[in-house]
Design a protein around this motif. Structure first.
Motif, PDB file in Angstrom:
ATOM      1  N   LYS A 145      56.385  31.891  43.015  1.00 58.77           N
ATOM      2  CA  LYS A 145      56.797  33.229  43.483  1.00 58.77           C
ATOM      3  C   LYS A 145      57.495  33.126  44.838  1.00 58.77           C
ATOM      4  CE  LYS A 145      53.270  36.014  41.225  1.00 58.77           C
ATOM      5  NZ  LYS A 145      51.832  36.270  41.406  1.00 58.77           N
ATOM      6  N   TYR A 146      56.961  32.267  45.647  1.00 65.33           N
ATOM      7  CA  TYR A 146      57.477  32.041  47.002  1.00 65.33           C
ATOM      8  C   TYR A 146      58.949  31.626  46.941  1.00 65.33           C
ATOM      9  CZ  TYR A 146      56.952  29.786  51.713  1.00 65.33           C
ATOM     10  OH  TYR A 146      57.040  29.398  53.033  1.00 65.33           O
ATOM     11  N   ILE A 147      59.225  30.647  46.070  1.00 65.54           N
ATOM     12  CA  ILE A 147      60.598  30.141  45.940  1.00 65.54           C
ATOM     13  C   ILE A 147      61.491  31.226  45.323  1.00 65.54           C
ATOM     14  CG2 ILE A 147      62.034  28.401  44.767  1.00 65.54           C
ATOM     15  CD1 ILE A 147      59.531  26.494  45.066  1.00 65.54           C
ATOM     16  N   ALA A 148      60.918  31.972  44.369  1.00 69.62           N
ATOM     17  CA  ALA A 148      61.696  33.046  43.739  1.00 69.62           C
ATOM     18  C   ALA A 148      62.110  34.094  44.780  1.00 69.62           C
ATOM     19  CB  ALA A 148      60.887  33.700  42.626  1.00 69.62           C
ATOM     20  N   GLU A 149      61.215  34.373  45.734  1.00 71.45           N
ATOM     21  CA  GLU A 149      61.534  35.344  46.798  1.00 71.45           C
ATOM     22  C   GLU A 149      62.711  34.866  47.640  1.00 71.45           C
ATOM     23  OE1 GLU A 149      60.693  38.384  47.908  1.00 71.45           O
ATOM     24  OE2 GLU A 149      59.500  38.656  46.091  1.00 71.45           O
ATOM     25  N   LEU A 150      62.755  33.552  47.889  1.00 73.55           N
ATOM     26  CA  LEU A 150      63.871  33.005  48.664  1.00 73.55           C
ATOM     27  C   LEU A 150      65.161  33.169  47.867  1.00 73.55           C
ATOM     28  CD1 LEU A 150      62.263  29.726  50.091  1.00 73.55           C
ATOM     29  CD2 LEU A 150      62.967  31.734  51.413  1.00 73.55           C
ATOM     30  N   GLN A 151      65.062  32.824  46.580  1.00 75.45           N
ATOM     31  CA  GLN A 151      66.274  32.885  45.753  1.00 75.45           C
ATOM     32  C   GLN A 151      66.799  34.304  45.623  1.00 75.45           C
ATOM     33  OE1 GLN A 151      64.788  30.709  42.351  1.00 75.45           O
ATOM     34  NE2 GLN A 151      66.345  29.170  42.792  1.00 75.45           N
ATOM     35  N   ARG A 152      65.878  35.226  45.505  1.00 73.01           N
ATOM     36  CA  ARG A 152      66.270  36.642  45.402  1.00 73.01           C
ATOM     37  C   ARG A 152      67.111  37.069  46.607  1.00 73.01           C
ATOM     38  NH1 ARG A 152      64.253  41.506  46.341  1.00 73.01           N
ATOM     39  NH2 ARG A 152      62.502  40.872  47.621  1.00 73.01           N
ATOM     40  N   ARG A 153      66.822  36.423  47.745  1.00 71.63           N
ATOM     41  CA  ARG A 153      67.549  36.756  48.970  1.00 71.63           C
ATOM     42  C   ARG A 153      68.746  35.838  49.209  1.00 71.63           C
ATOM     43  NH1 ARG A 153      62.175  38.093  49.818  1.00 71.63           N
ATOM     44  NH2 ARG A 153      61.794  39.701  51.362  1.00 71.63           N
ATOM     45  N   ASN A 154      69.061  34.994  48.211  1.00 76.69           N
ATOM     46  CA  ASN A 154      70.143  33.999  48.365  1.00 76.69           C
ATOM     47  C   ASN A 154      69.908  33.040  49.518  1.00 76.69           C
ATOM     48  OD1 ASN A 154      71.768  34.584  46.207  1.00 76.69           O
ATOM     49  ND2 ASN A 154      72.657  36.354  47.292  1.00 76.69           N
ATOM     50  N   ILE A 155      68.665  32.675  49.708  1.00 79.05           N
ATOM     51  CA  ILE A 155      68.325  31.706  50.753  1.00 79.05           C
ATOM     52  C   ILE A 155      68.016  30.375  50.069  1.00 79.05           C
ATOM     53  CG2 ILE A 155      66.599  31.117  52.508  1.00 79.05           C
ATOM     54  CD1 ILE A 155      66.463  34.169  53.081  1.00 79.05           C
ATOM     55  N   THR A 156      68.728  29.331  50.459  1.00 83.16           N
ATOM     56  CA  THR A 156      68.556  28.029  49.806  1.00 83.16           C
ATOM     57  C   THR A 156      67.239  27.388  50.235  1.00 83.16           C
ATOM     58  OG1 THR A 156      70.941  27.718  49.776  1.00 83.16           O
ATOM     59  CG2 THR A 156      69.595  25.720  49.540  1.00 83.16           C
ATOM     60  N   PRO A 157      66.365  27.061  49.269  1.00 78.37           N
ATOM     61  CA  PRO A 157      65.094  26.420  49.643  1.00 78.37           C
ATOM     62  C   PRO A 157      65.267  24.919  49.883  1.00 78.37           C
ATOM     63  CG  PRO A 157      65.012  27.376  47.406  1.00 78.37           C
ATOM     64  CD  PRO A 157      66.436  27.375  47.835  1.00 78.37           C
ATOM     65  N   VAL A 158      64.674  24.448  50.953  1.00 76.53           N
ATOM     66  CA  VAL A 158      64.596  23.011  51.232  1.00 76.53           C
ATOM     67  C   VAL A 158      63.097  22.702  51.235  1.00 76.53           C
ATOM     68  CG1 VAL A 158      65.109  21.177  52.900  1.00 76.53           C
ATOM     69  CG2 VAL A 158      66.701  23.115  52.652  1.00 76.53           C
ATOM     70  N   MET A 159      62.639  21.980  50.222  1.00 78.36           N
ATOM     71  CA  MET A 159      61.190  21.833  50.039  1.00 78.36           C
ATOM     72  C   MET A 159      60.700  20.457  50.486  1.00 78.36           C
ATOM     73  SD  MET A 159      58.955  22.522  46.607  1.00 78.36           S
ATOM     74  CE  MET A 159      59.491  21.159  45.577  1.00 78.36           C
ATOM     75  N   THR A 160      59.680  20.467  51.342  1.00 77.06           N
ATOM     76  CA  THR A 160      59.034  19.219  51.757  1.00 77.06           C
ATOM     77  C   THR A 160      57.760  19.046  50.933  1.00 77.06           C
ATOM     78  OG1 THR A 160      59.804  19.685  53.998  1.00 77.06           O
ATOM     79  CG2 THR A 160      58.170  17.939  53.776  1.00 77.06           C
ATOM     80  N   LEU A 161      57.526  17.831  50.469  1.00 79.69           N
ATOM     81  CA  LEU A 161      56.337  17.598  49.633  1.00 79.69           C
ATOM     82  C   LEU A 161      55.134  17.128  50.436  1.00 79.69           C
ATOM     83  CD1 LEU A 161      58.436  16.042  46.793  1.00 79.69           C
ATOM     84  CD2 LEU A 161      57.009  18.072  46.543  1.00 79.69           C
ATOM     85  N   LEU A 162      55.382  16.560  51.598  1.00 77.01           N
ATOM     86  CA  LEU A 162      54.254  16.081  52.424  1.00 77.01           C
ATOM     87  C   LEU A 162      54.626  16.226  53.900  1.00 77.01           C
ATOM     88  CD1 LEU A 162      51.502  14.477  52.302  1.00 77.01           C
ATOM     89  CD2 LEU A 162      52.852  12.441  52.719  1.00 77.01           C
ATOM     90  N   HIS A 163      53.870  17.070  54.596  1.00 77.51           N
ATOM     91  CA  HIS A 163      54.135  17.252  56.025  1.00 77.51           C
ATOM     92  C   HIS A 163      52.821  17.016  56.784  1.00 77.51           C
ATOM     93  CE1 HIS A 163      57.025  19.199  59.062  1.00 77.51           C
ATOM     94  NE2 HIS A 163      55.946  18.846  59.765  1.00 77.51           N
ATOM     95  N   PHE A 164      52.453  15.770  56.896  1.00 78.31           N
ATOM     96  CA  PHE A 164      51.298  15.289  57.674  1.00 78.31           C
ATOM     97  C   PHE A 164      49.908  15.577  57.093  1.00 78.31           C
ATOM     98  CE2 PHE A 164      54.015  15.961  61.780  1.00 78.31           C
ATOM     99  CZ  PHE A 164      54.708  14.793  61.533  1.00 78.31           C
ATOM    100  N   THR A 165      49.773  16.540  56.164  1.00 78.72           N
ATOM    101  CA  THR A 165      48.411  16.877  55.727  1.00 78.72           C
ATOM    102  C   THR A 165      48.091  16.300  54.350  1.00 78.72           C
ATOM    103  OG1 THR A 165      49.301  18.994  54.967  1.00 78.72           O
ATOM    104  CG2 THR A 165      48.158  18.992  57.073  1.00 78.72           C
ATOM    105  N   LEU A 166      46.876  15.787  54.223  1.00 75.51           N
ATOM    106  CA  LEU A 166      46.444  15.116  52.992  1.00 75.51           C
ATOM    107  C   LEU A 166      45.238  15.859  52.412  1.00 75.51           C
ATOM    108  CD1 LEU A 166      46.258  11.471  54.462  1.00 75.51           C
ATOM    109  CD2 LEU A 166      48.238  12.551  53.364  1.00 75.51           C
TER     110      LEU A 166
END
Ligand code: BGC
Length: 421
Positions: free
Chosen positions: A123-144
């Protein structure tokens, strides 16, 4: 900068801001959240003698000596407020957003996938797309996830498979909507802070382990990138790497030699290992380092709230050097400053825009600029007092307010996007 007209950016340029899950979402349970609870008191006590030399000590004392500062808790509750936060992206005329998905939410127990978490990010990504905002997704940002940290995380080669399996799962579930993927954020900073400086969990202090953890993360990137490309060759994949600019403090042979060495180690050690498996170069740039003899000796006459030496113009040299070397497009995945009174952010941004435009004029293929950060957030072992946001957050009420510098940046970006070629 009054004259935005002199700056020229291509039409498809990504103008955005950057964030990470643990620093804004709230309610996470991972190796960091556990460590925060165990260490908050100690960090608050240490602040008195670790940070008291800072130029802004009087401003930060109250927060820095309060244990609550070091516990992320619900931070700014972006997990529930993301739609409102995306409205603010729109207000700033931004067309790109970097975020990370939280492994510990998606795979809270080994091999157990949480469908609700995936649904949330869908849903989060869909909200970005609805606004024509390109998503840049990080898979790991320091937390495990806790279970992965308990197995020793990236200390063991045999654990790489867990990360790769997670990447495959996320990309199968969410990948079709995400053109740009960062497999991991600053593997080198994670290795150094957690395994050499012992400042972050698991606070070990061993050069050997640090290099090993780094090496394992880079192998993990290469394996993950292959899988992402196998799933969809259209994905643009990279890591985000911290990239300082090193420069000569004098003309001595030792200084010349050391400066070259620092720069080579920084640029080559990691990129040479992964560049074949990257479609672009992800650059996180925050500071410059002046070398005298064999050591970093910064002038420190213009520092941000964390004491980092600020010379934003040097970004142009960073970009030109990396582009000459690797001939791959570059994305600025992070760039910004801690500036609680918002006194220097506009100046920083103005100089940064000139540096970006200069690099483009000199033929650097630049994909986009993502400012760190959209919102004030949880700055790891420093906690909440460093203020990186274009948007200020009141930690009591969680009210958001665009800073004057943010407003200015938004207006310039709006103009630049209209005038783009
Ligand atoms: C990290 C961010 C951090 C920022 C400012 C980068 O190294 O990726 O998580 O908040 O620097 O310190």
């Amino acid at each position: 900068m009054s004259d935005a007209k002199k700056l020229r950016f291509p039409k498809e340029f990504l103008w955005g801001a950057s964030t990470s899950a643990h620093q804004i979402e709230g309610g996470n349970h991972n190796q960091w959240s556990i460590w925060e609870l165990e260490n908050a008191k100690a960090l608050a006590m240490q602040a008195e003698y670790k940070l008291d030399e800072m130029e802004r000590w009087d401003d930060i004392r109250a927060a820095a000596t309060d244990p609550a500062n070091y516990v992320s808790g619900k931070v700014i509750d972006h997990f529930h407020r993301y739609k409102d936060d995306f409205d603010l992206l729109d207000k700033l005329h931004l067309n790109a957003f970097r975020f990370s998905v939280e492994w510990s939410r998606i795979e809270p127990k080994e091999g157990l996938w949480d469908g609700k978490a995936i649904e949330h990010y869908r849903k989060y990504i869909a909200e970005l797309q609805r606004r024509n905002i390109t998503p840049v997704m990080t898979l790991l940002h320091f937390t495990l996830p806790e279970w992965f940290a308990k197995k020793g995380g990236f200390e063991h080669r045999r654990n790489i498979k867990y990360f790769v399996r997670y990447v495959e799962y996320v990309m199968t579930q969410l990948g079709d909507k995400v053109p740009y993927v960062i497999t991991m954020n600053e593997p080198e900073i994670y290795a150094v802070q957690s395994y050499l400086h012992a400042e972050w969990p698991p606070q070990k202090h061993s050069m050997k382990l640090c290099l090993w953890v780094l090496s394992n993360q880079l192998s993990a990137h290469n394996k993950a990138a292959k899988i992402i490309h196998r799933l969809n060759r259209g994905h643009k994949v990279s890591i985000a790497k911290n990239t300082a600019h090193y420069y000569l403090g004098d003309d001595e042979p030792m200084t010349r030699y050391a400066t070259r060495l620092y720069q080579l180690l920084q640029d080559d050690l990691i990129w040479r290992r992964v560049v074949k498996h990257c479609d672009f170069i992800g650059v996180n740039h925050y500071f410059s380092n002046r070398i005298k003899g064999s050591a970093v000796k910064n002038p420190n006459n213009n520092t941000n709230d964390l004491g980092w030496d600020m010379q934003p113009d040097n970004l142009q040299m960073v970009l030109e050097r990396l582009y000459r070397k690797y001939k791959k497009p570059i994305m600025i995945t992070e760039n910004g400053l801690a500036d609680m009174h918002d006194k220097r952010r506009k100046w920083w941004l103005a100089h940064t825009l000139v540096a970006l435009s200069g690099a483009i004029a000199n033929d650097v293929k630049l994909i986009g600029y993502l400012h760190w950060s959209l919102l004030d957030n949880f700055e790891w072992a420093y906690g909440r007092w460093p203020r990186f946001g274009l948007i200020e957050v009141d930690y009591k009420t969680l009210k958001r307010q665009i800073r004057p510098s943010g407003r200015w940046f938004g207006t310039i970006v709006g103009k630049l996007r209209k005038d783009s070629w």
